[in-house]
Design a protein around this motif. Structure first.
Motif, PDB file in Angstrom:
ATOM      1  N   UNK A 299      23.634  32.740  28.420  1.00 57.82           N
ATOM      2  CA  UNK A 299      24.697  32.159  27.754  1.00 57.82           C
ATOM      3  C   UNK A 299      25.473  33.404  27.006  1.00 57.82           C
ATOM      4  N   UNK A 300      24.941  34.385  26.543  1.00 51.08           N
ATOM      5  CA  UNK A 300      25.466  35.516  26.003  1.00 51.08           C
ATOM      6  C   UNK A 300      26.156  36.343  26.929  1.00 51.08           C
ATOM      7  N   UNK A 301      25.177  36.647  27.993  1.00 49.76           N
ATOM      8  CA  UNK A 301      25.887  37.357  29.134  1.00 49.76           C
ATOM      9  C   UNK A 301      26.993  36.872  29.760  1.00 49.76           C
ATOM     10  N   UNK A 302      27.062  35.518  29.856  1.00 56.30           N
ATOM     11  CA  UNK A 302      28.226  34.750  30.479  1.00 56.30           C
ATOM     12  C   UNK A 302      29.331  35.321  29.603  1.00 56.30           C
ATOM     13  N   UNK A 303      29.305  34.955  28.329  1.00 59.78           N
ATOM     14  CA  UNK A 303      30.283  35.059  27.453  1.00 59.78           C
ATOM     15  C   UNK A 303      30.799  36.531  27.324  1.00 59.78           C
ATOM     16  N   UNK A 304      29.927  37.417  27.302  1.00 58.86           N
ATOM     17  CA  UNK A 304      30.152  38.770  27.382  1.00 58.86           C
ATOM     18  C   UNK A 304      31.161  39.168  28.560  1.00 58.86           C
ATOM     19  N   UNK A 305      30.508  38.797  29.695  1.00 56.08           N
ATOM     20  CA  UNK A 305      31.232  39.061  30.812  1.00 56.08           C
ATOM     21  C   UNK A 305      32.737  38.546  30.936  1.00 56.08           C
ATOM     22  N   UNK A 306      32.797  37.141  30.476  1.00 61.39           N
ATOM     23  CA  UNK A 306      34.081  36.582  30.594  1.00 61.39           C
ATOM     24  C   UNK A 306      35.156  37.214  29.403  1.00 61.39           C
ATOM     25  N   UNK A 307      34.504  37.909  28.308  1.00 65.35           N
ATOM     26  CA  UNK A 307      35.290  38.478  27.370  1.00 65.35           C
ATOM     27  C   UNK A 307      35.803  39.784  27.996  1.00 65.35           C
TER      28      UNK A 307
ATOM     29  N   UNK B 213      24.233  28.356  40.649  1.00 68.48           N
ATOM     30  CA  UNK B 213      23.874  28.071  42.105  1.00 68.48           C
ATOM     31  C   UNK B 213      23.476  29.343  42.520  1.00 68.48           C
ATOM     32  N   UNK B 214      23.789  30.504  42.207  1.00 64.67           N
ATOM     33  CA  UNK B 214      23.307  31.671  42.643  1.00 64.67           C
ATOM     34  C   UNK B 214      21.759  31.700  42.480  1.00 64.67           C
ATOM     35  N   UNK B 215      21.311  31.398  41.208  1.00 65.12           N
ATOM     36  CA  UNK B 215      19.886  31.213  41.077  1.00 65.12           C
ATOM     37  C   UNK B 215      19.047  30.283  41.792  1.00 65.12           C
ATOM     38  N   UNK B 216      19.730  29.101  42.101  1.00 66.19           N
ATOM     39  CA  UNK B 216      19.153  28.334  42.959  1.00 66.19           C
ATOM     40  C   UNK B 216      19.047  28.876  44.327  1.00 66.19           C
TER      41      UNK B 216
ATOM     42  N   UNK C 233      31.943  29.838  35.600  1.00 63.01           N
ATOM     43  CA  UNK C 233      30.873  30.947  35.756  1.00 63.01           C
ATOM     44  C   UNK C 233      29.320  30.566  35.426  1.00 63.01           C
ATOM     45  N   UNK C 234      29.141  29.526  34.587  1.00 59.83           N
ATOM     46  CA  UNK C 234      27.955  28.990  34.517  1.00 59.83           C
ATOM     47  C   UNK C 234      27.561  28.361  35.724  1.00 59.83           C
ATOM     48  N   UNK C 235      28.327  27.595  36.534  1.00 62.06           N
ATOM     49  CA  UNK C 235      28.219  26.857  37.636  1.00 62.06           C
ATOM     50  C   UNK C 235      27.728  27.861  38.710  1.00 62.06           C
TER      51      UNK C 235
ATOM     52  N   UNK D  85      24.888  24.921  26.823  1.00 53.18           N
ATOM     53  CA  UNK D  85      24.410  23.601  27.497  1.00 53.18           C
ATOM     54  C   UNK D  85      24.393  23.920  28.909  1.00 53.18           C
ATOM     55  N   UNK D  86      24.820  24.437  29.599  1.00 51.62           N
ATOM     56  CA  UNK D  86      25.025  24.624  31.167  1.00 51.62           C
ATOM     57  C   UNK D  86      23.605  25.247  31.459  1.00 51.62           C
ATOM     58  N   UNK D  87      23.418  26.561  31.048  1.00 50.38           N
ATOM     59  CA  UNK D  87      22.174  27.488  31.489  1.00 50.38           C
ATOM     60  C   UNK D  87      21.104  27.414  30.721  1.00 50.38           C
ATOM     61  N   UNK D  88      21.163  26.703  29.421  1.00 51.88           N
ATOM     62  CA  UNK D  88      19.728  26.307  28.991  1.00 51.88           C
ATOM     63  C   UNK D  88      18.974  27.741  28.212  1.00 51.88           C
TER      64      UNK D  88
END
Length: 169
Positions: free
Chosen positions: A31-39, A72-75, A66-68, A23-26
């Motif tokens: 999203x998979x990368x974020x979840x994997x990193x957090x796991x 922010x880093x992408x921007x 992490x999404x935010x 929902x955040x990163x669209x």
């Protein structure tokens, strides 16, 4: 909470974390990368996280943060890329303008100086070859070349001084 229960709880949250991240990163991949990193982070901190009362709440906050951070880093990256592109465009314009200015200075030279500087600096002929082509002494070629370069240097110096006054004034 034992490691087995902790592992089971975290892996049960994986799908929810993914949907929340998406929902955040669209982007499914992001999203998979974020979840994997957090796991991975959760697994490294399993001892500490096992003491948390509401692991789901903690996990969802971690996903949001992490999404935010990534957005922010992408921007910032995109802003920098835009800046670099704009800067290179300006440099190209300035370079082309300077080149046009120098060509204009060369066109204003007396005919013999213009010919000598073109043959030496553009066509890359040797002094002796230029002297032979123009049927003049080698010393005359050197003098004309020196005078032509000196006049162009003076014109460029005047131009740069004018540009600097415009920028600082």
């Amino acid at each position: 909470m034992t490691h087995a229960i902790f592992k089971e709880t975290v892996f049960c949250l994986k799908d929810e974390m993914y949907r929340f991240a998406k929902r955040f990163v669209m982007s499914s991949d992001e999203a998979e990368d974020i979840v994997q990193d957090l796991m991975m982070k959760f697994w490294q901190k399993k001892e500490e996280l096992a003491t948390f009362g509401n692991l789901k709440s903690y996990a969802m906050k971690a996903v949001k943060n992490e999404c935010l951070n990534r957005l922010k880093h992408h921007d910032v990256k995109m802003g920098f890329a835009d800046f670099q592109f704009h800067r290179s465009e300006l440099y190209q314009i300035e370079t082309n303008n300077l080149k046009d200015q120098i060509l204009g200075f060369i066109r204003q030279l007396p005919e013999k100086q213009k010919t000598v500087i073109h043959l030496k600096d553009v066509e890359e002929y040797e002094i002796s070859e230029i002297a032979e082509m123009l049927e003049i002494e080698e010393n005359a070629v050197r003098v004309n070349l020196m005078r032509a370069r000196q006049k162009i240097k003076e014109q460029i110096t005047k131009l740069m001084n004018y540009e600097n006054r415009q920028i600082t004034g």
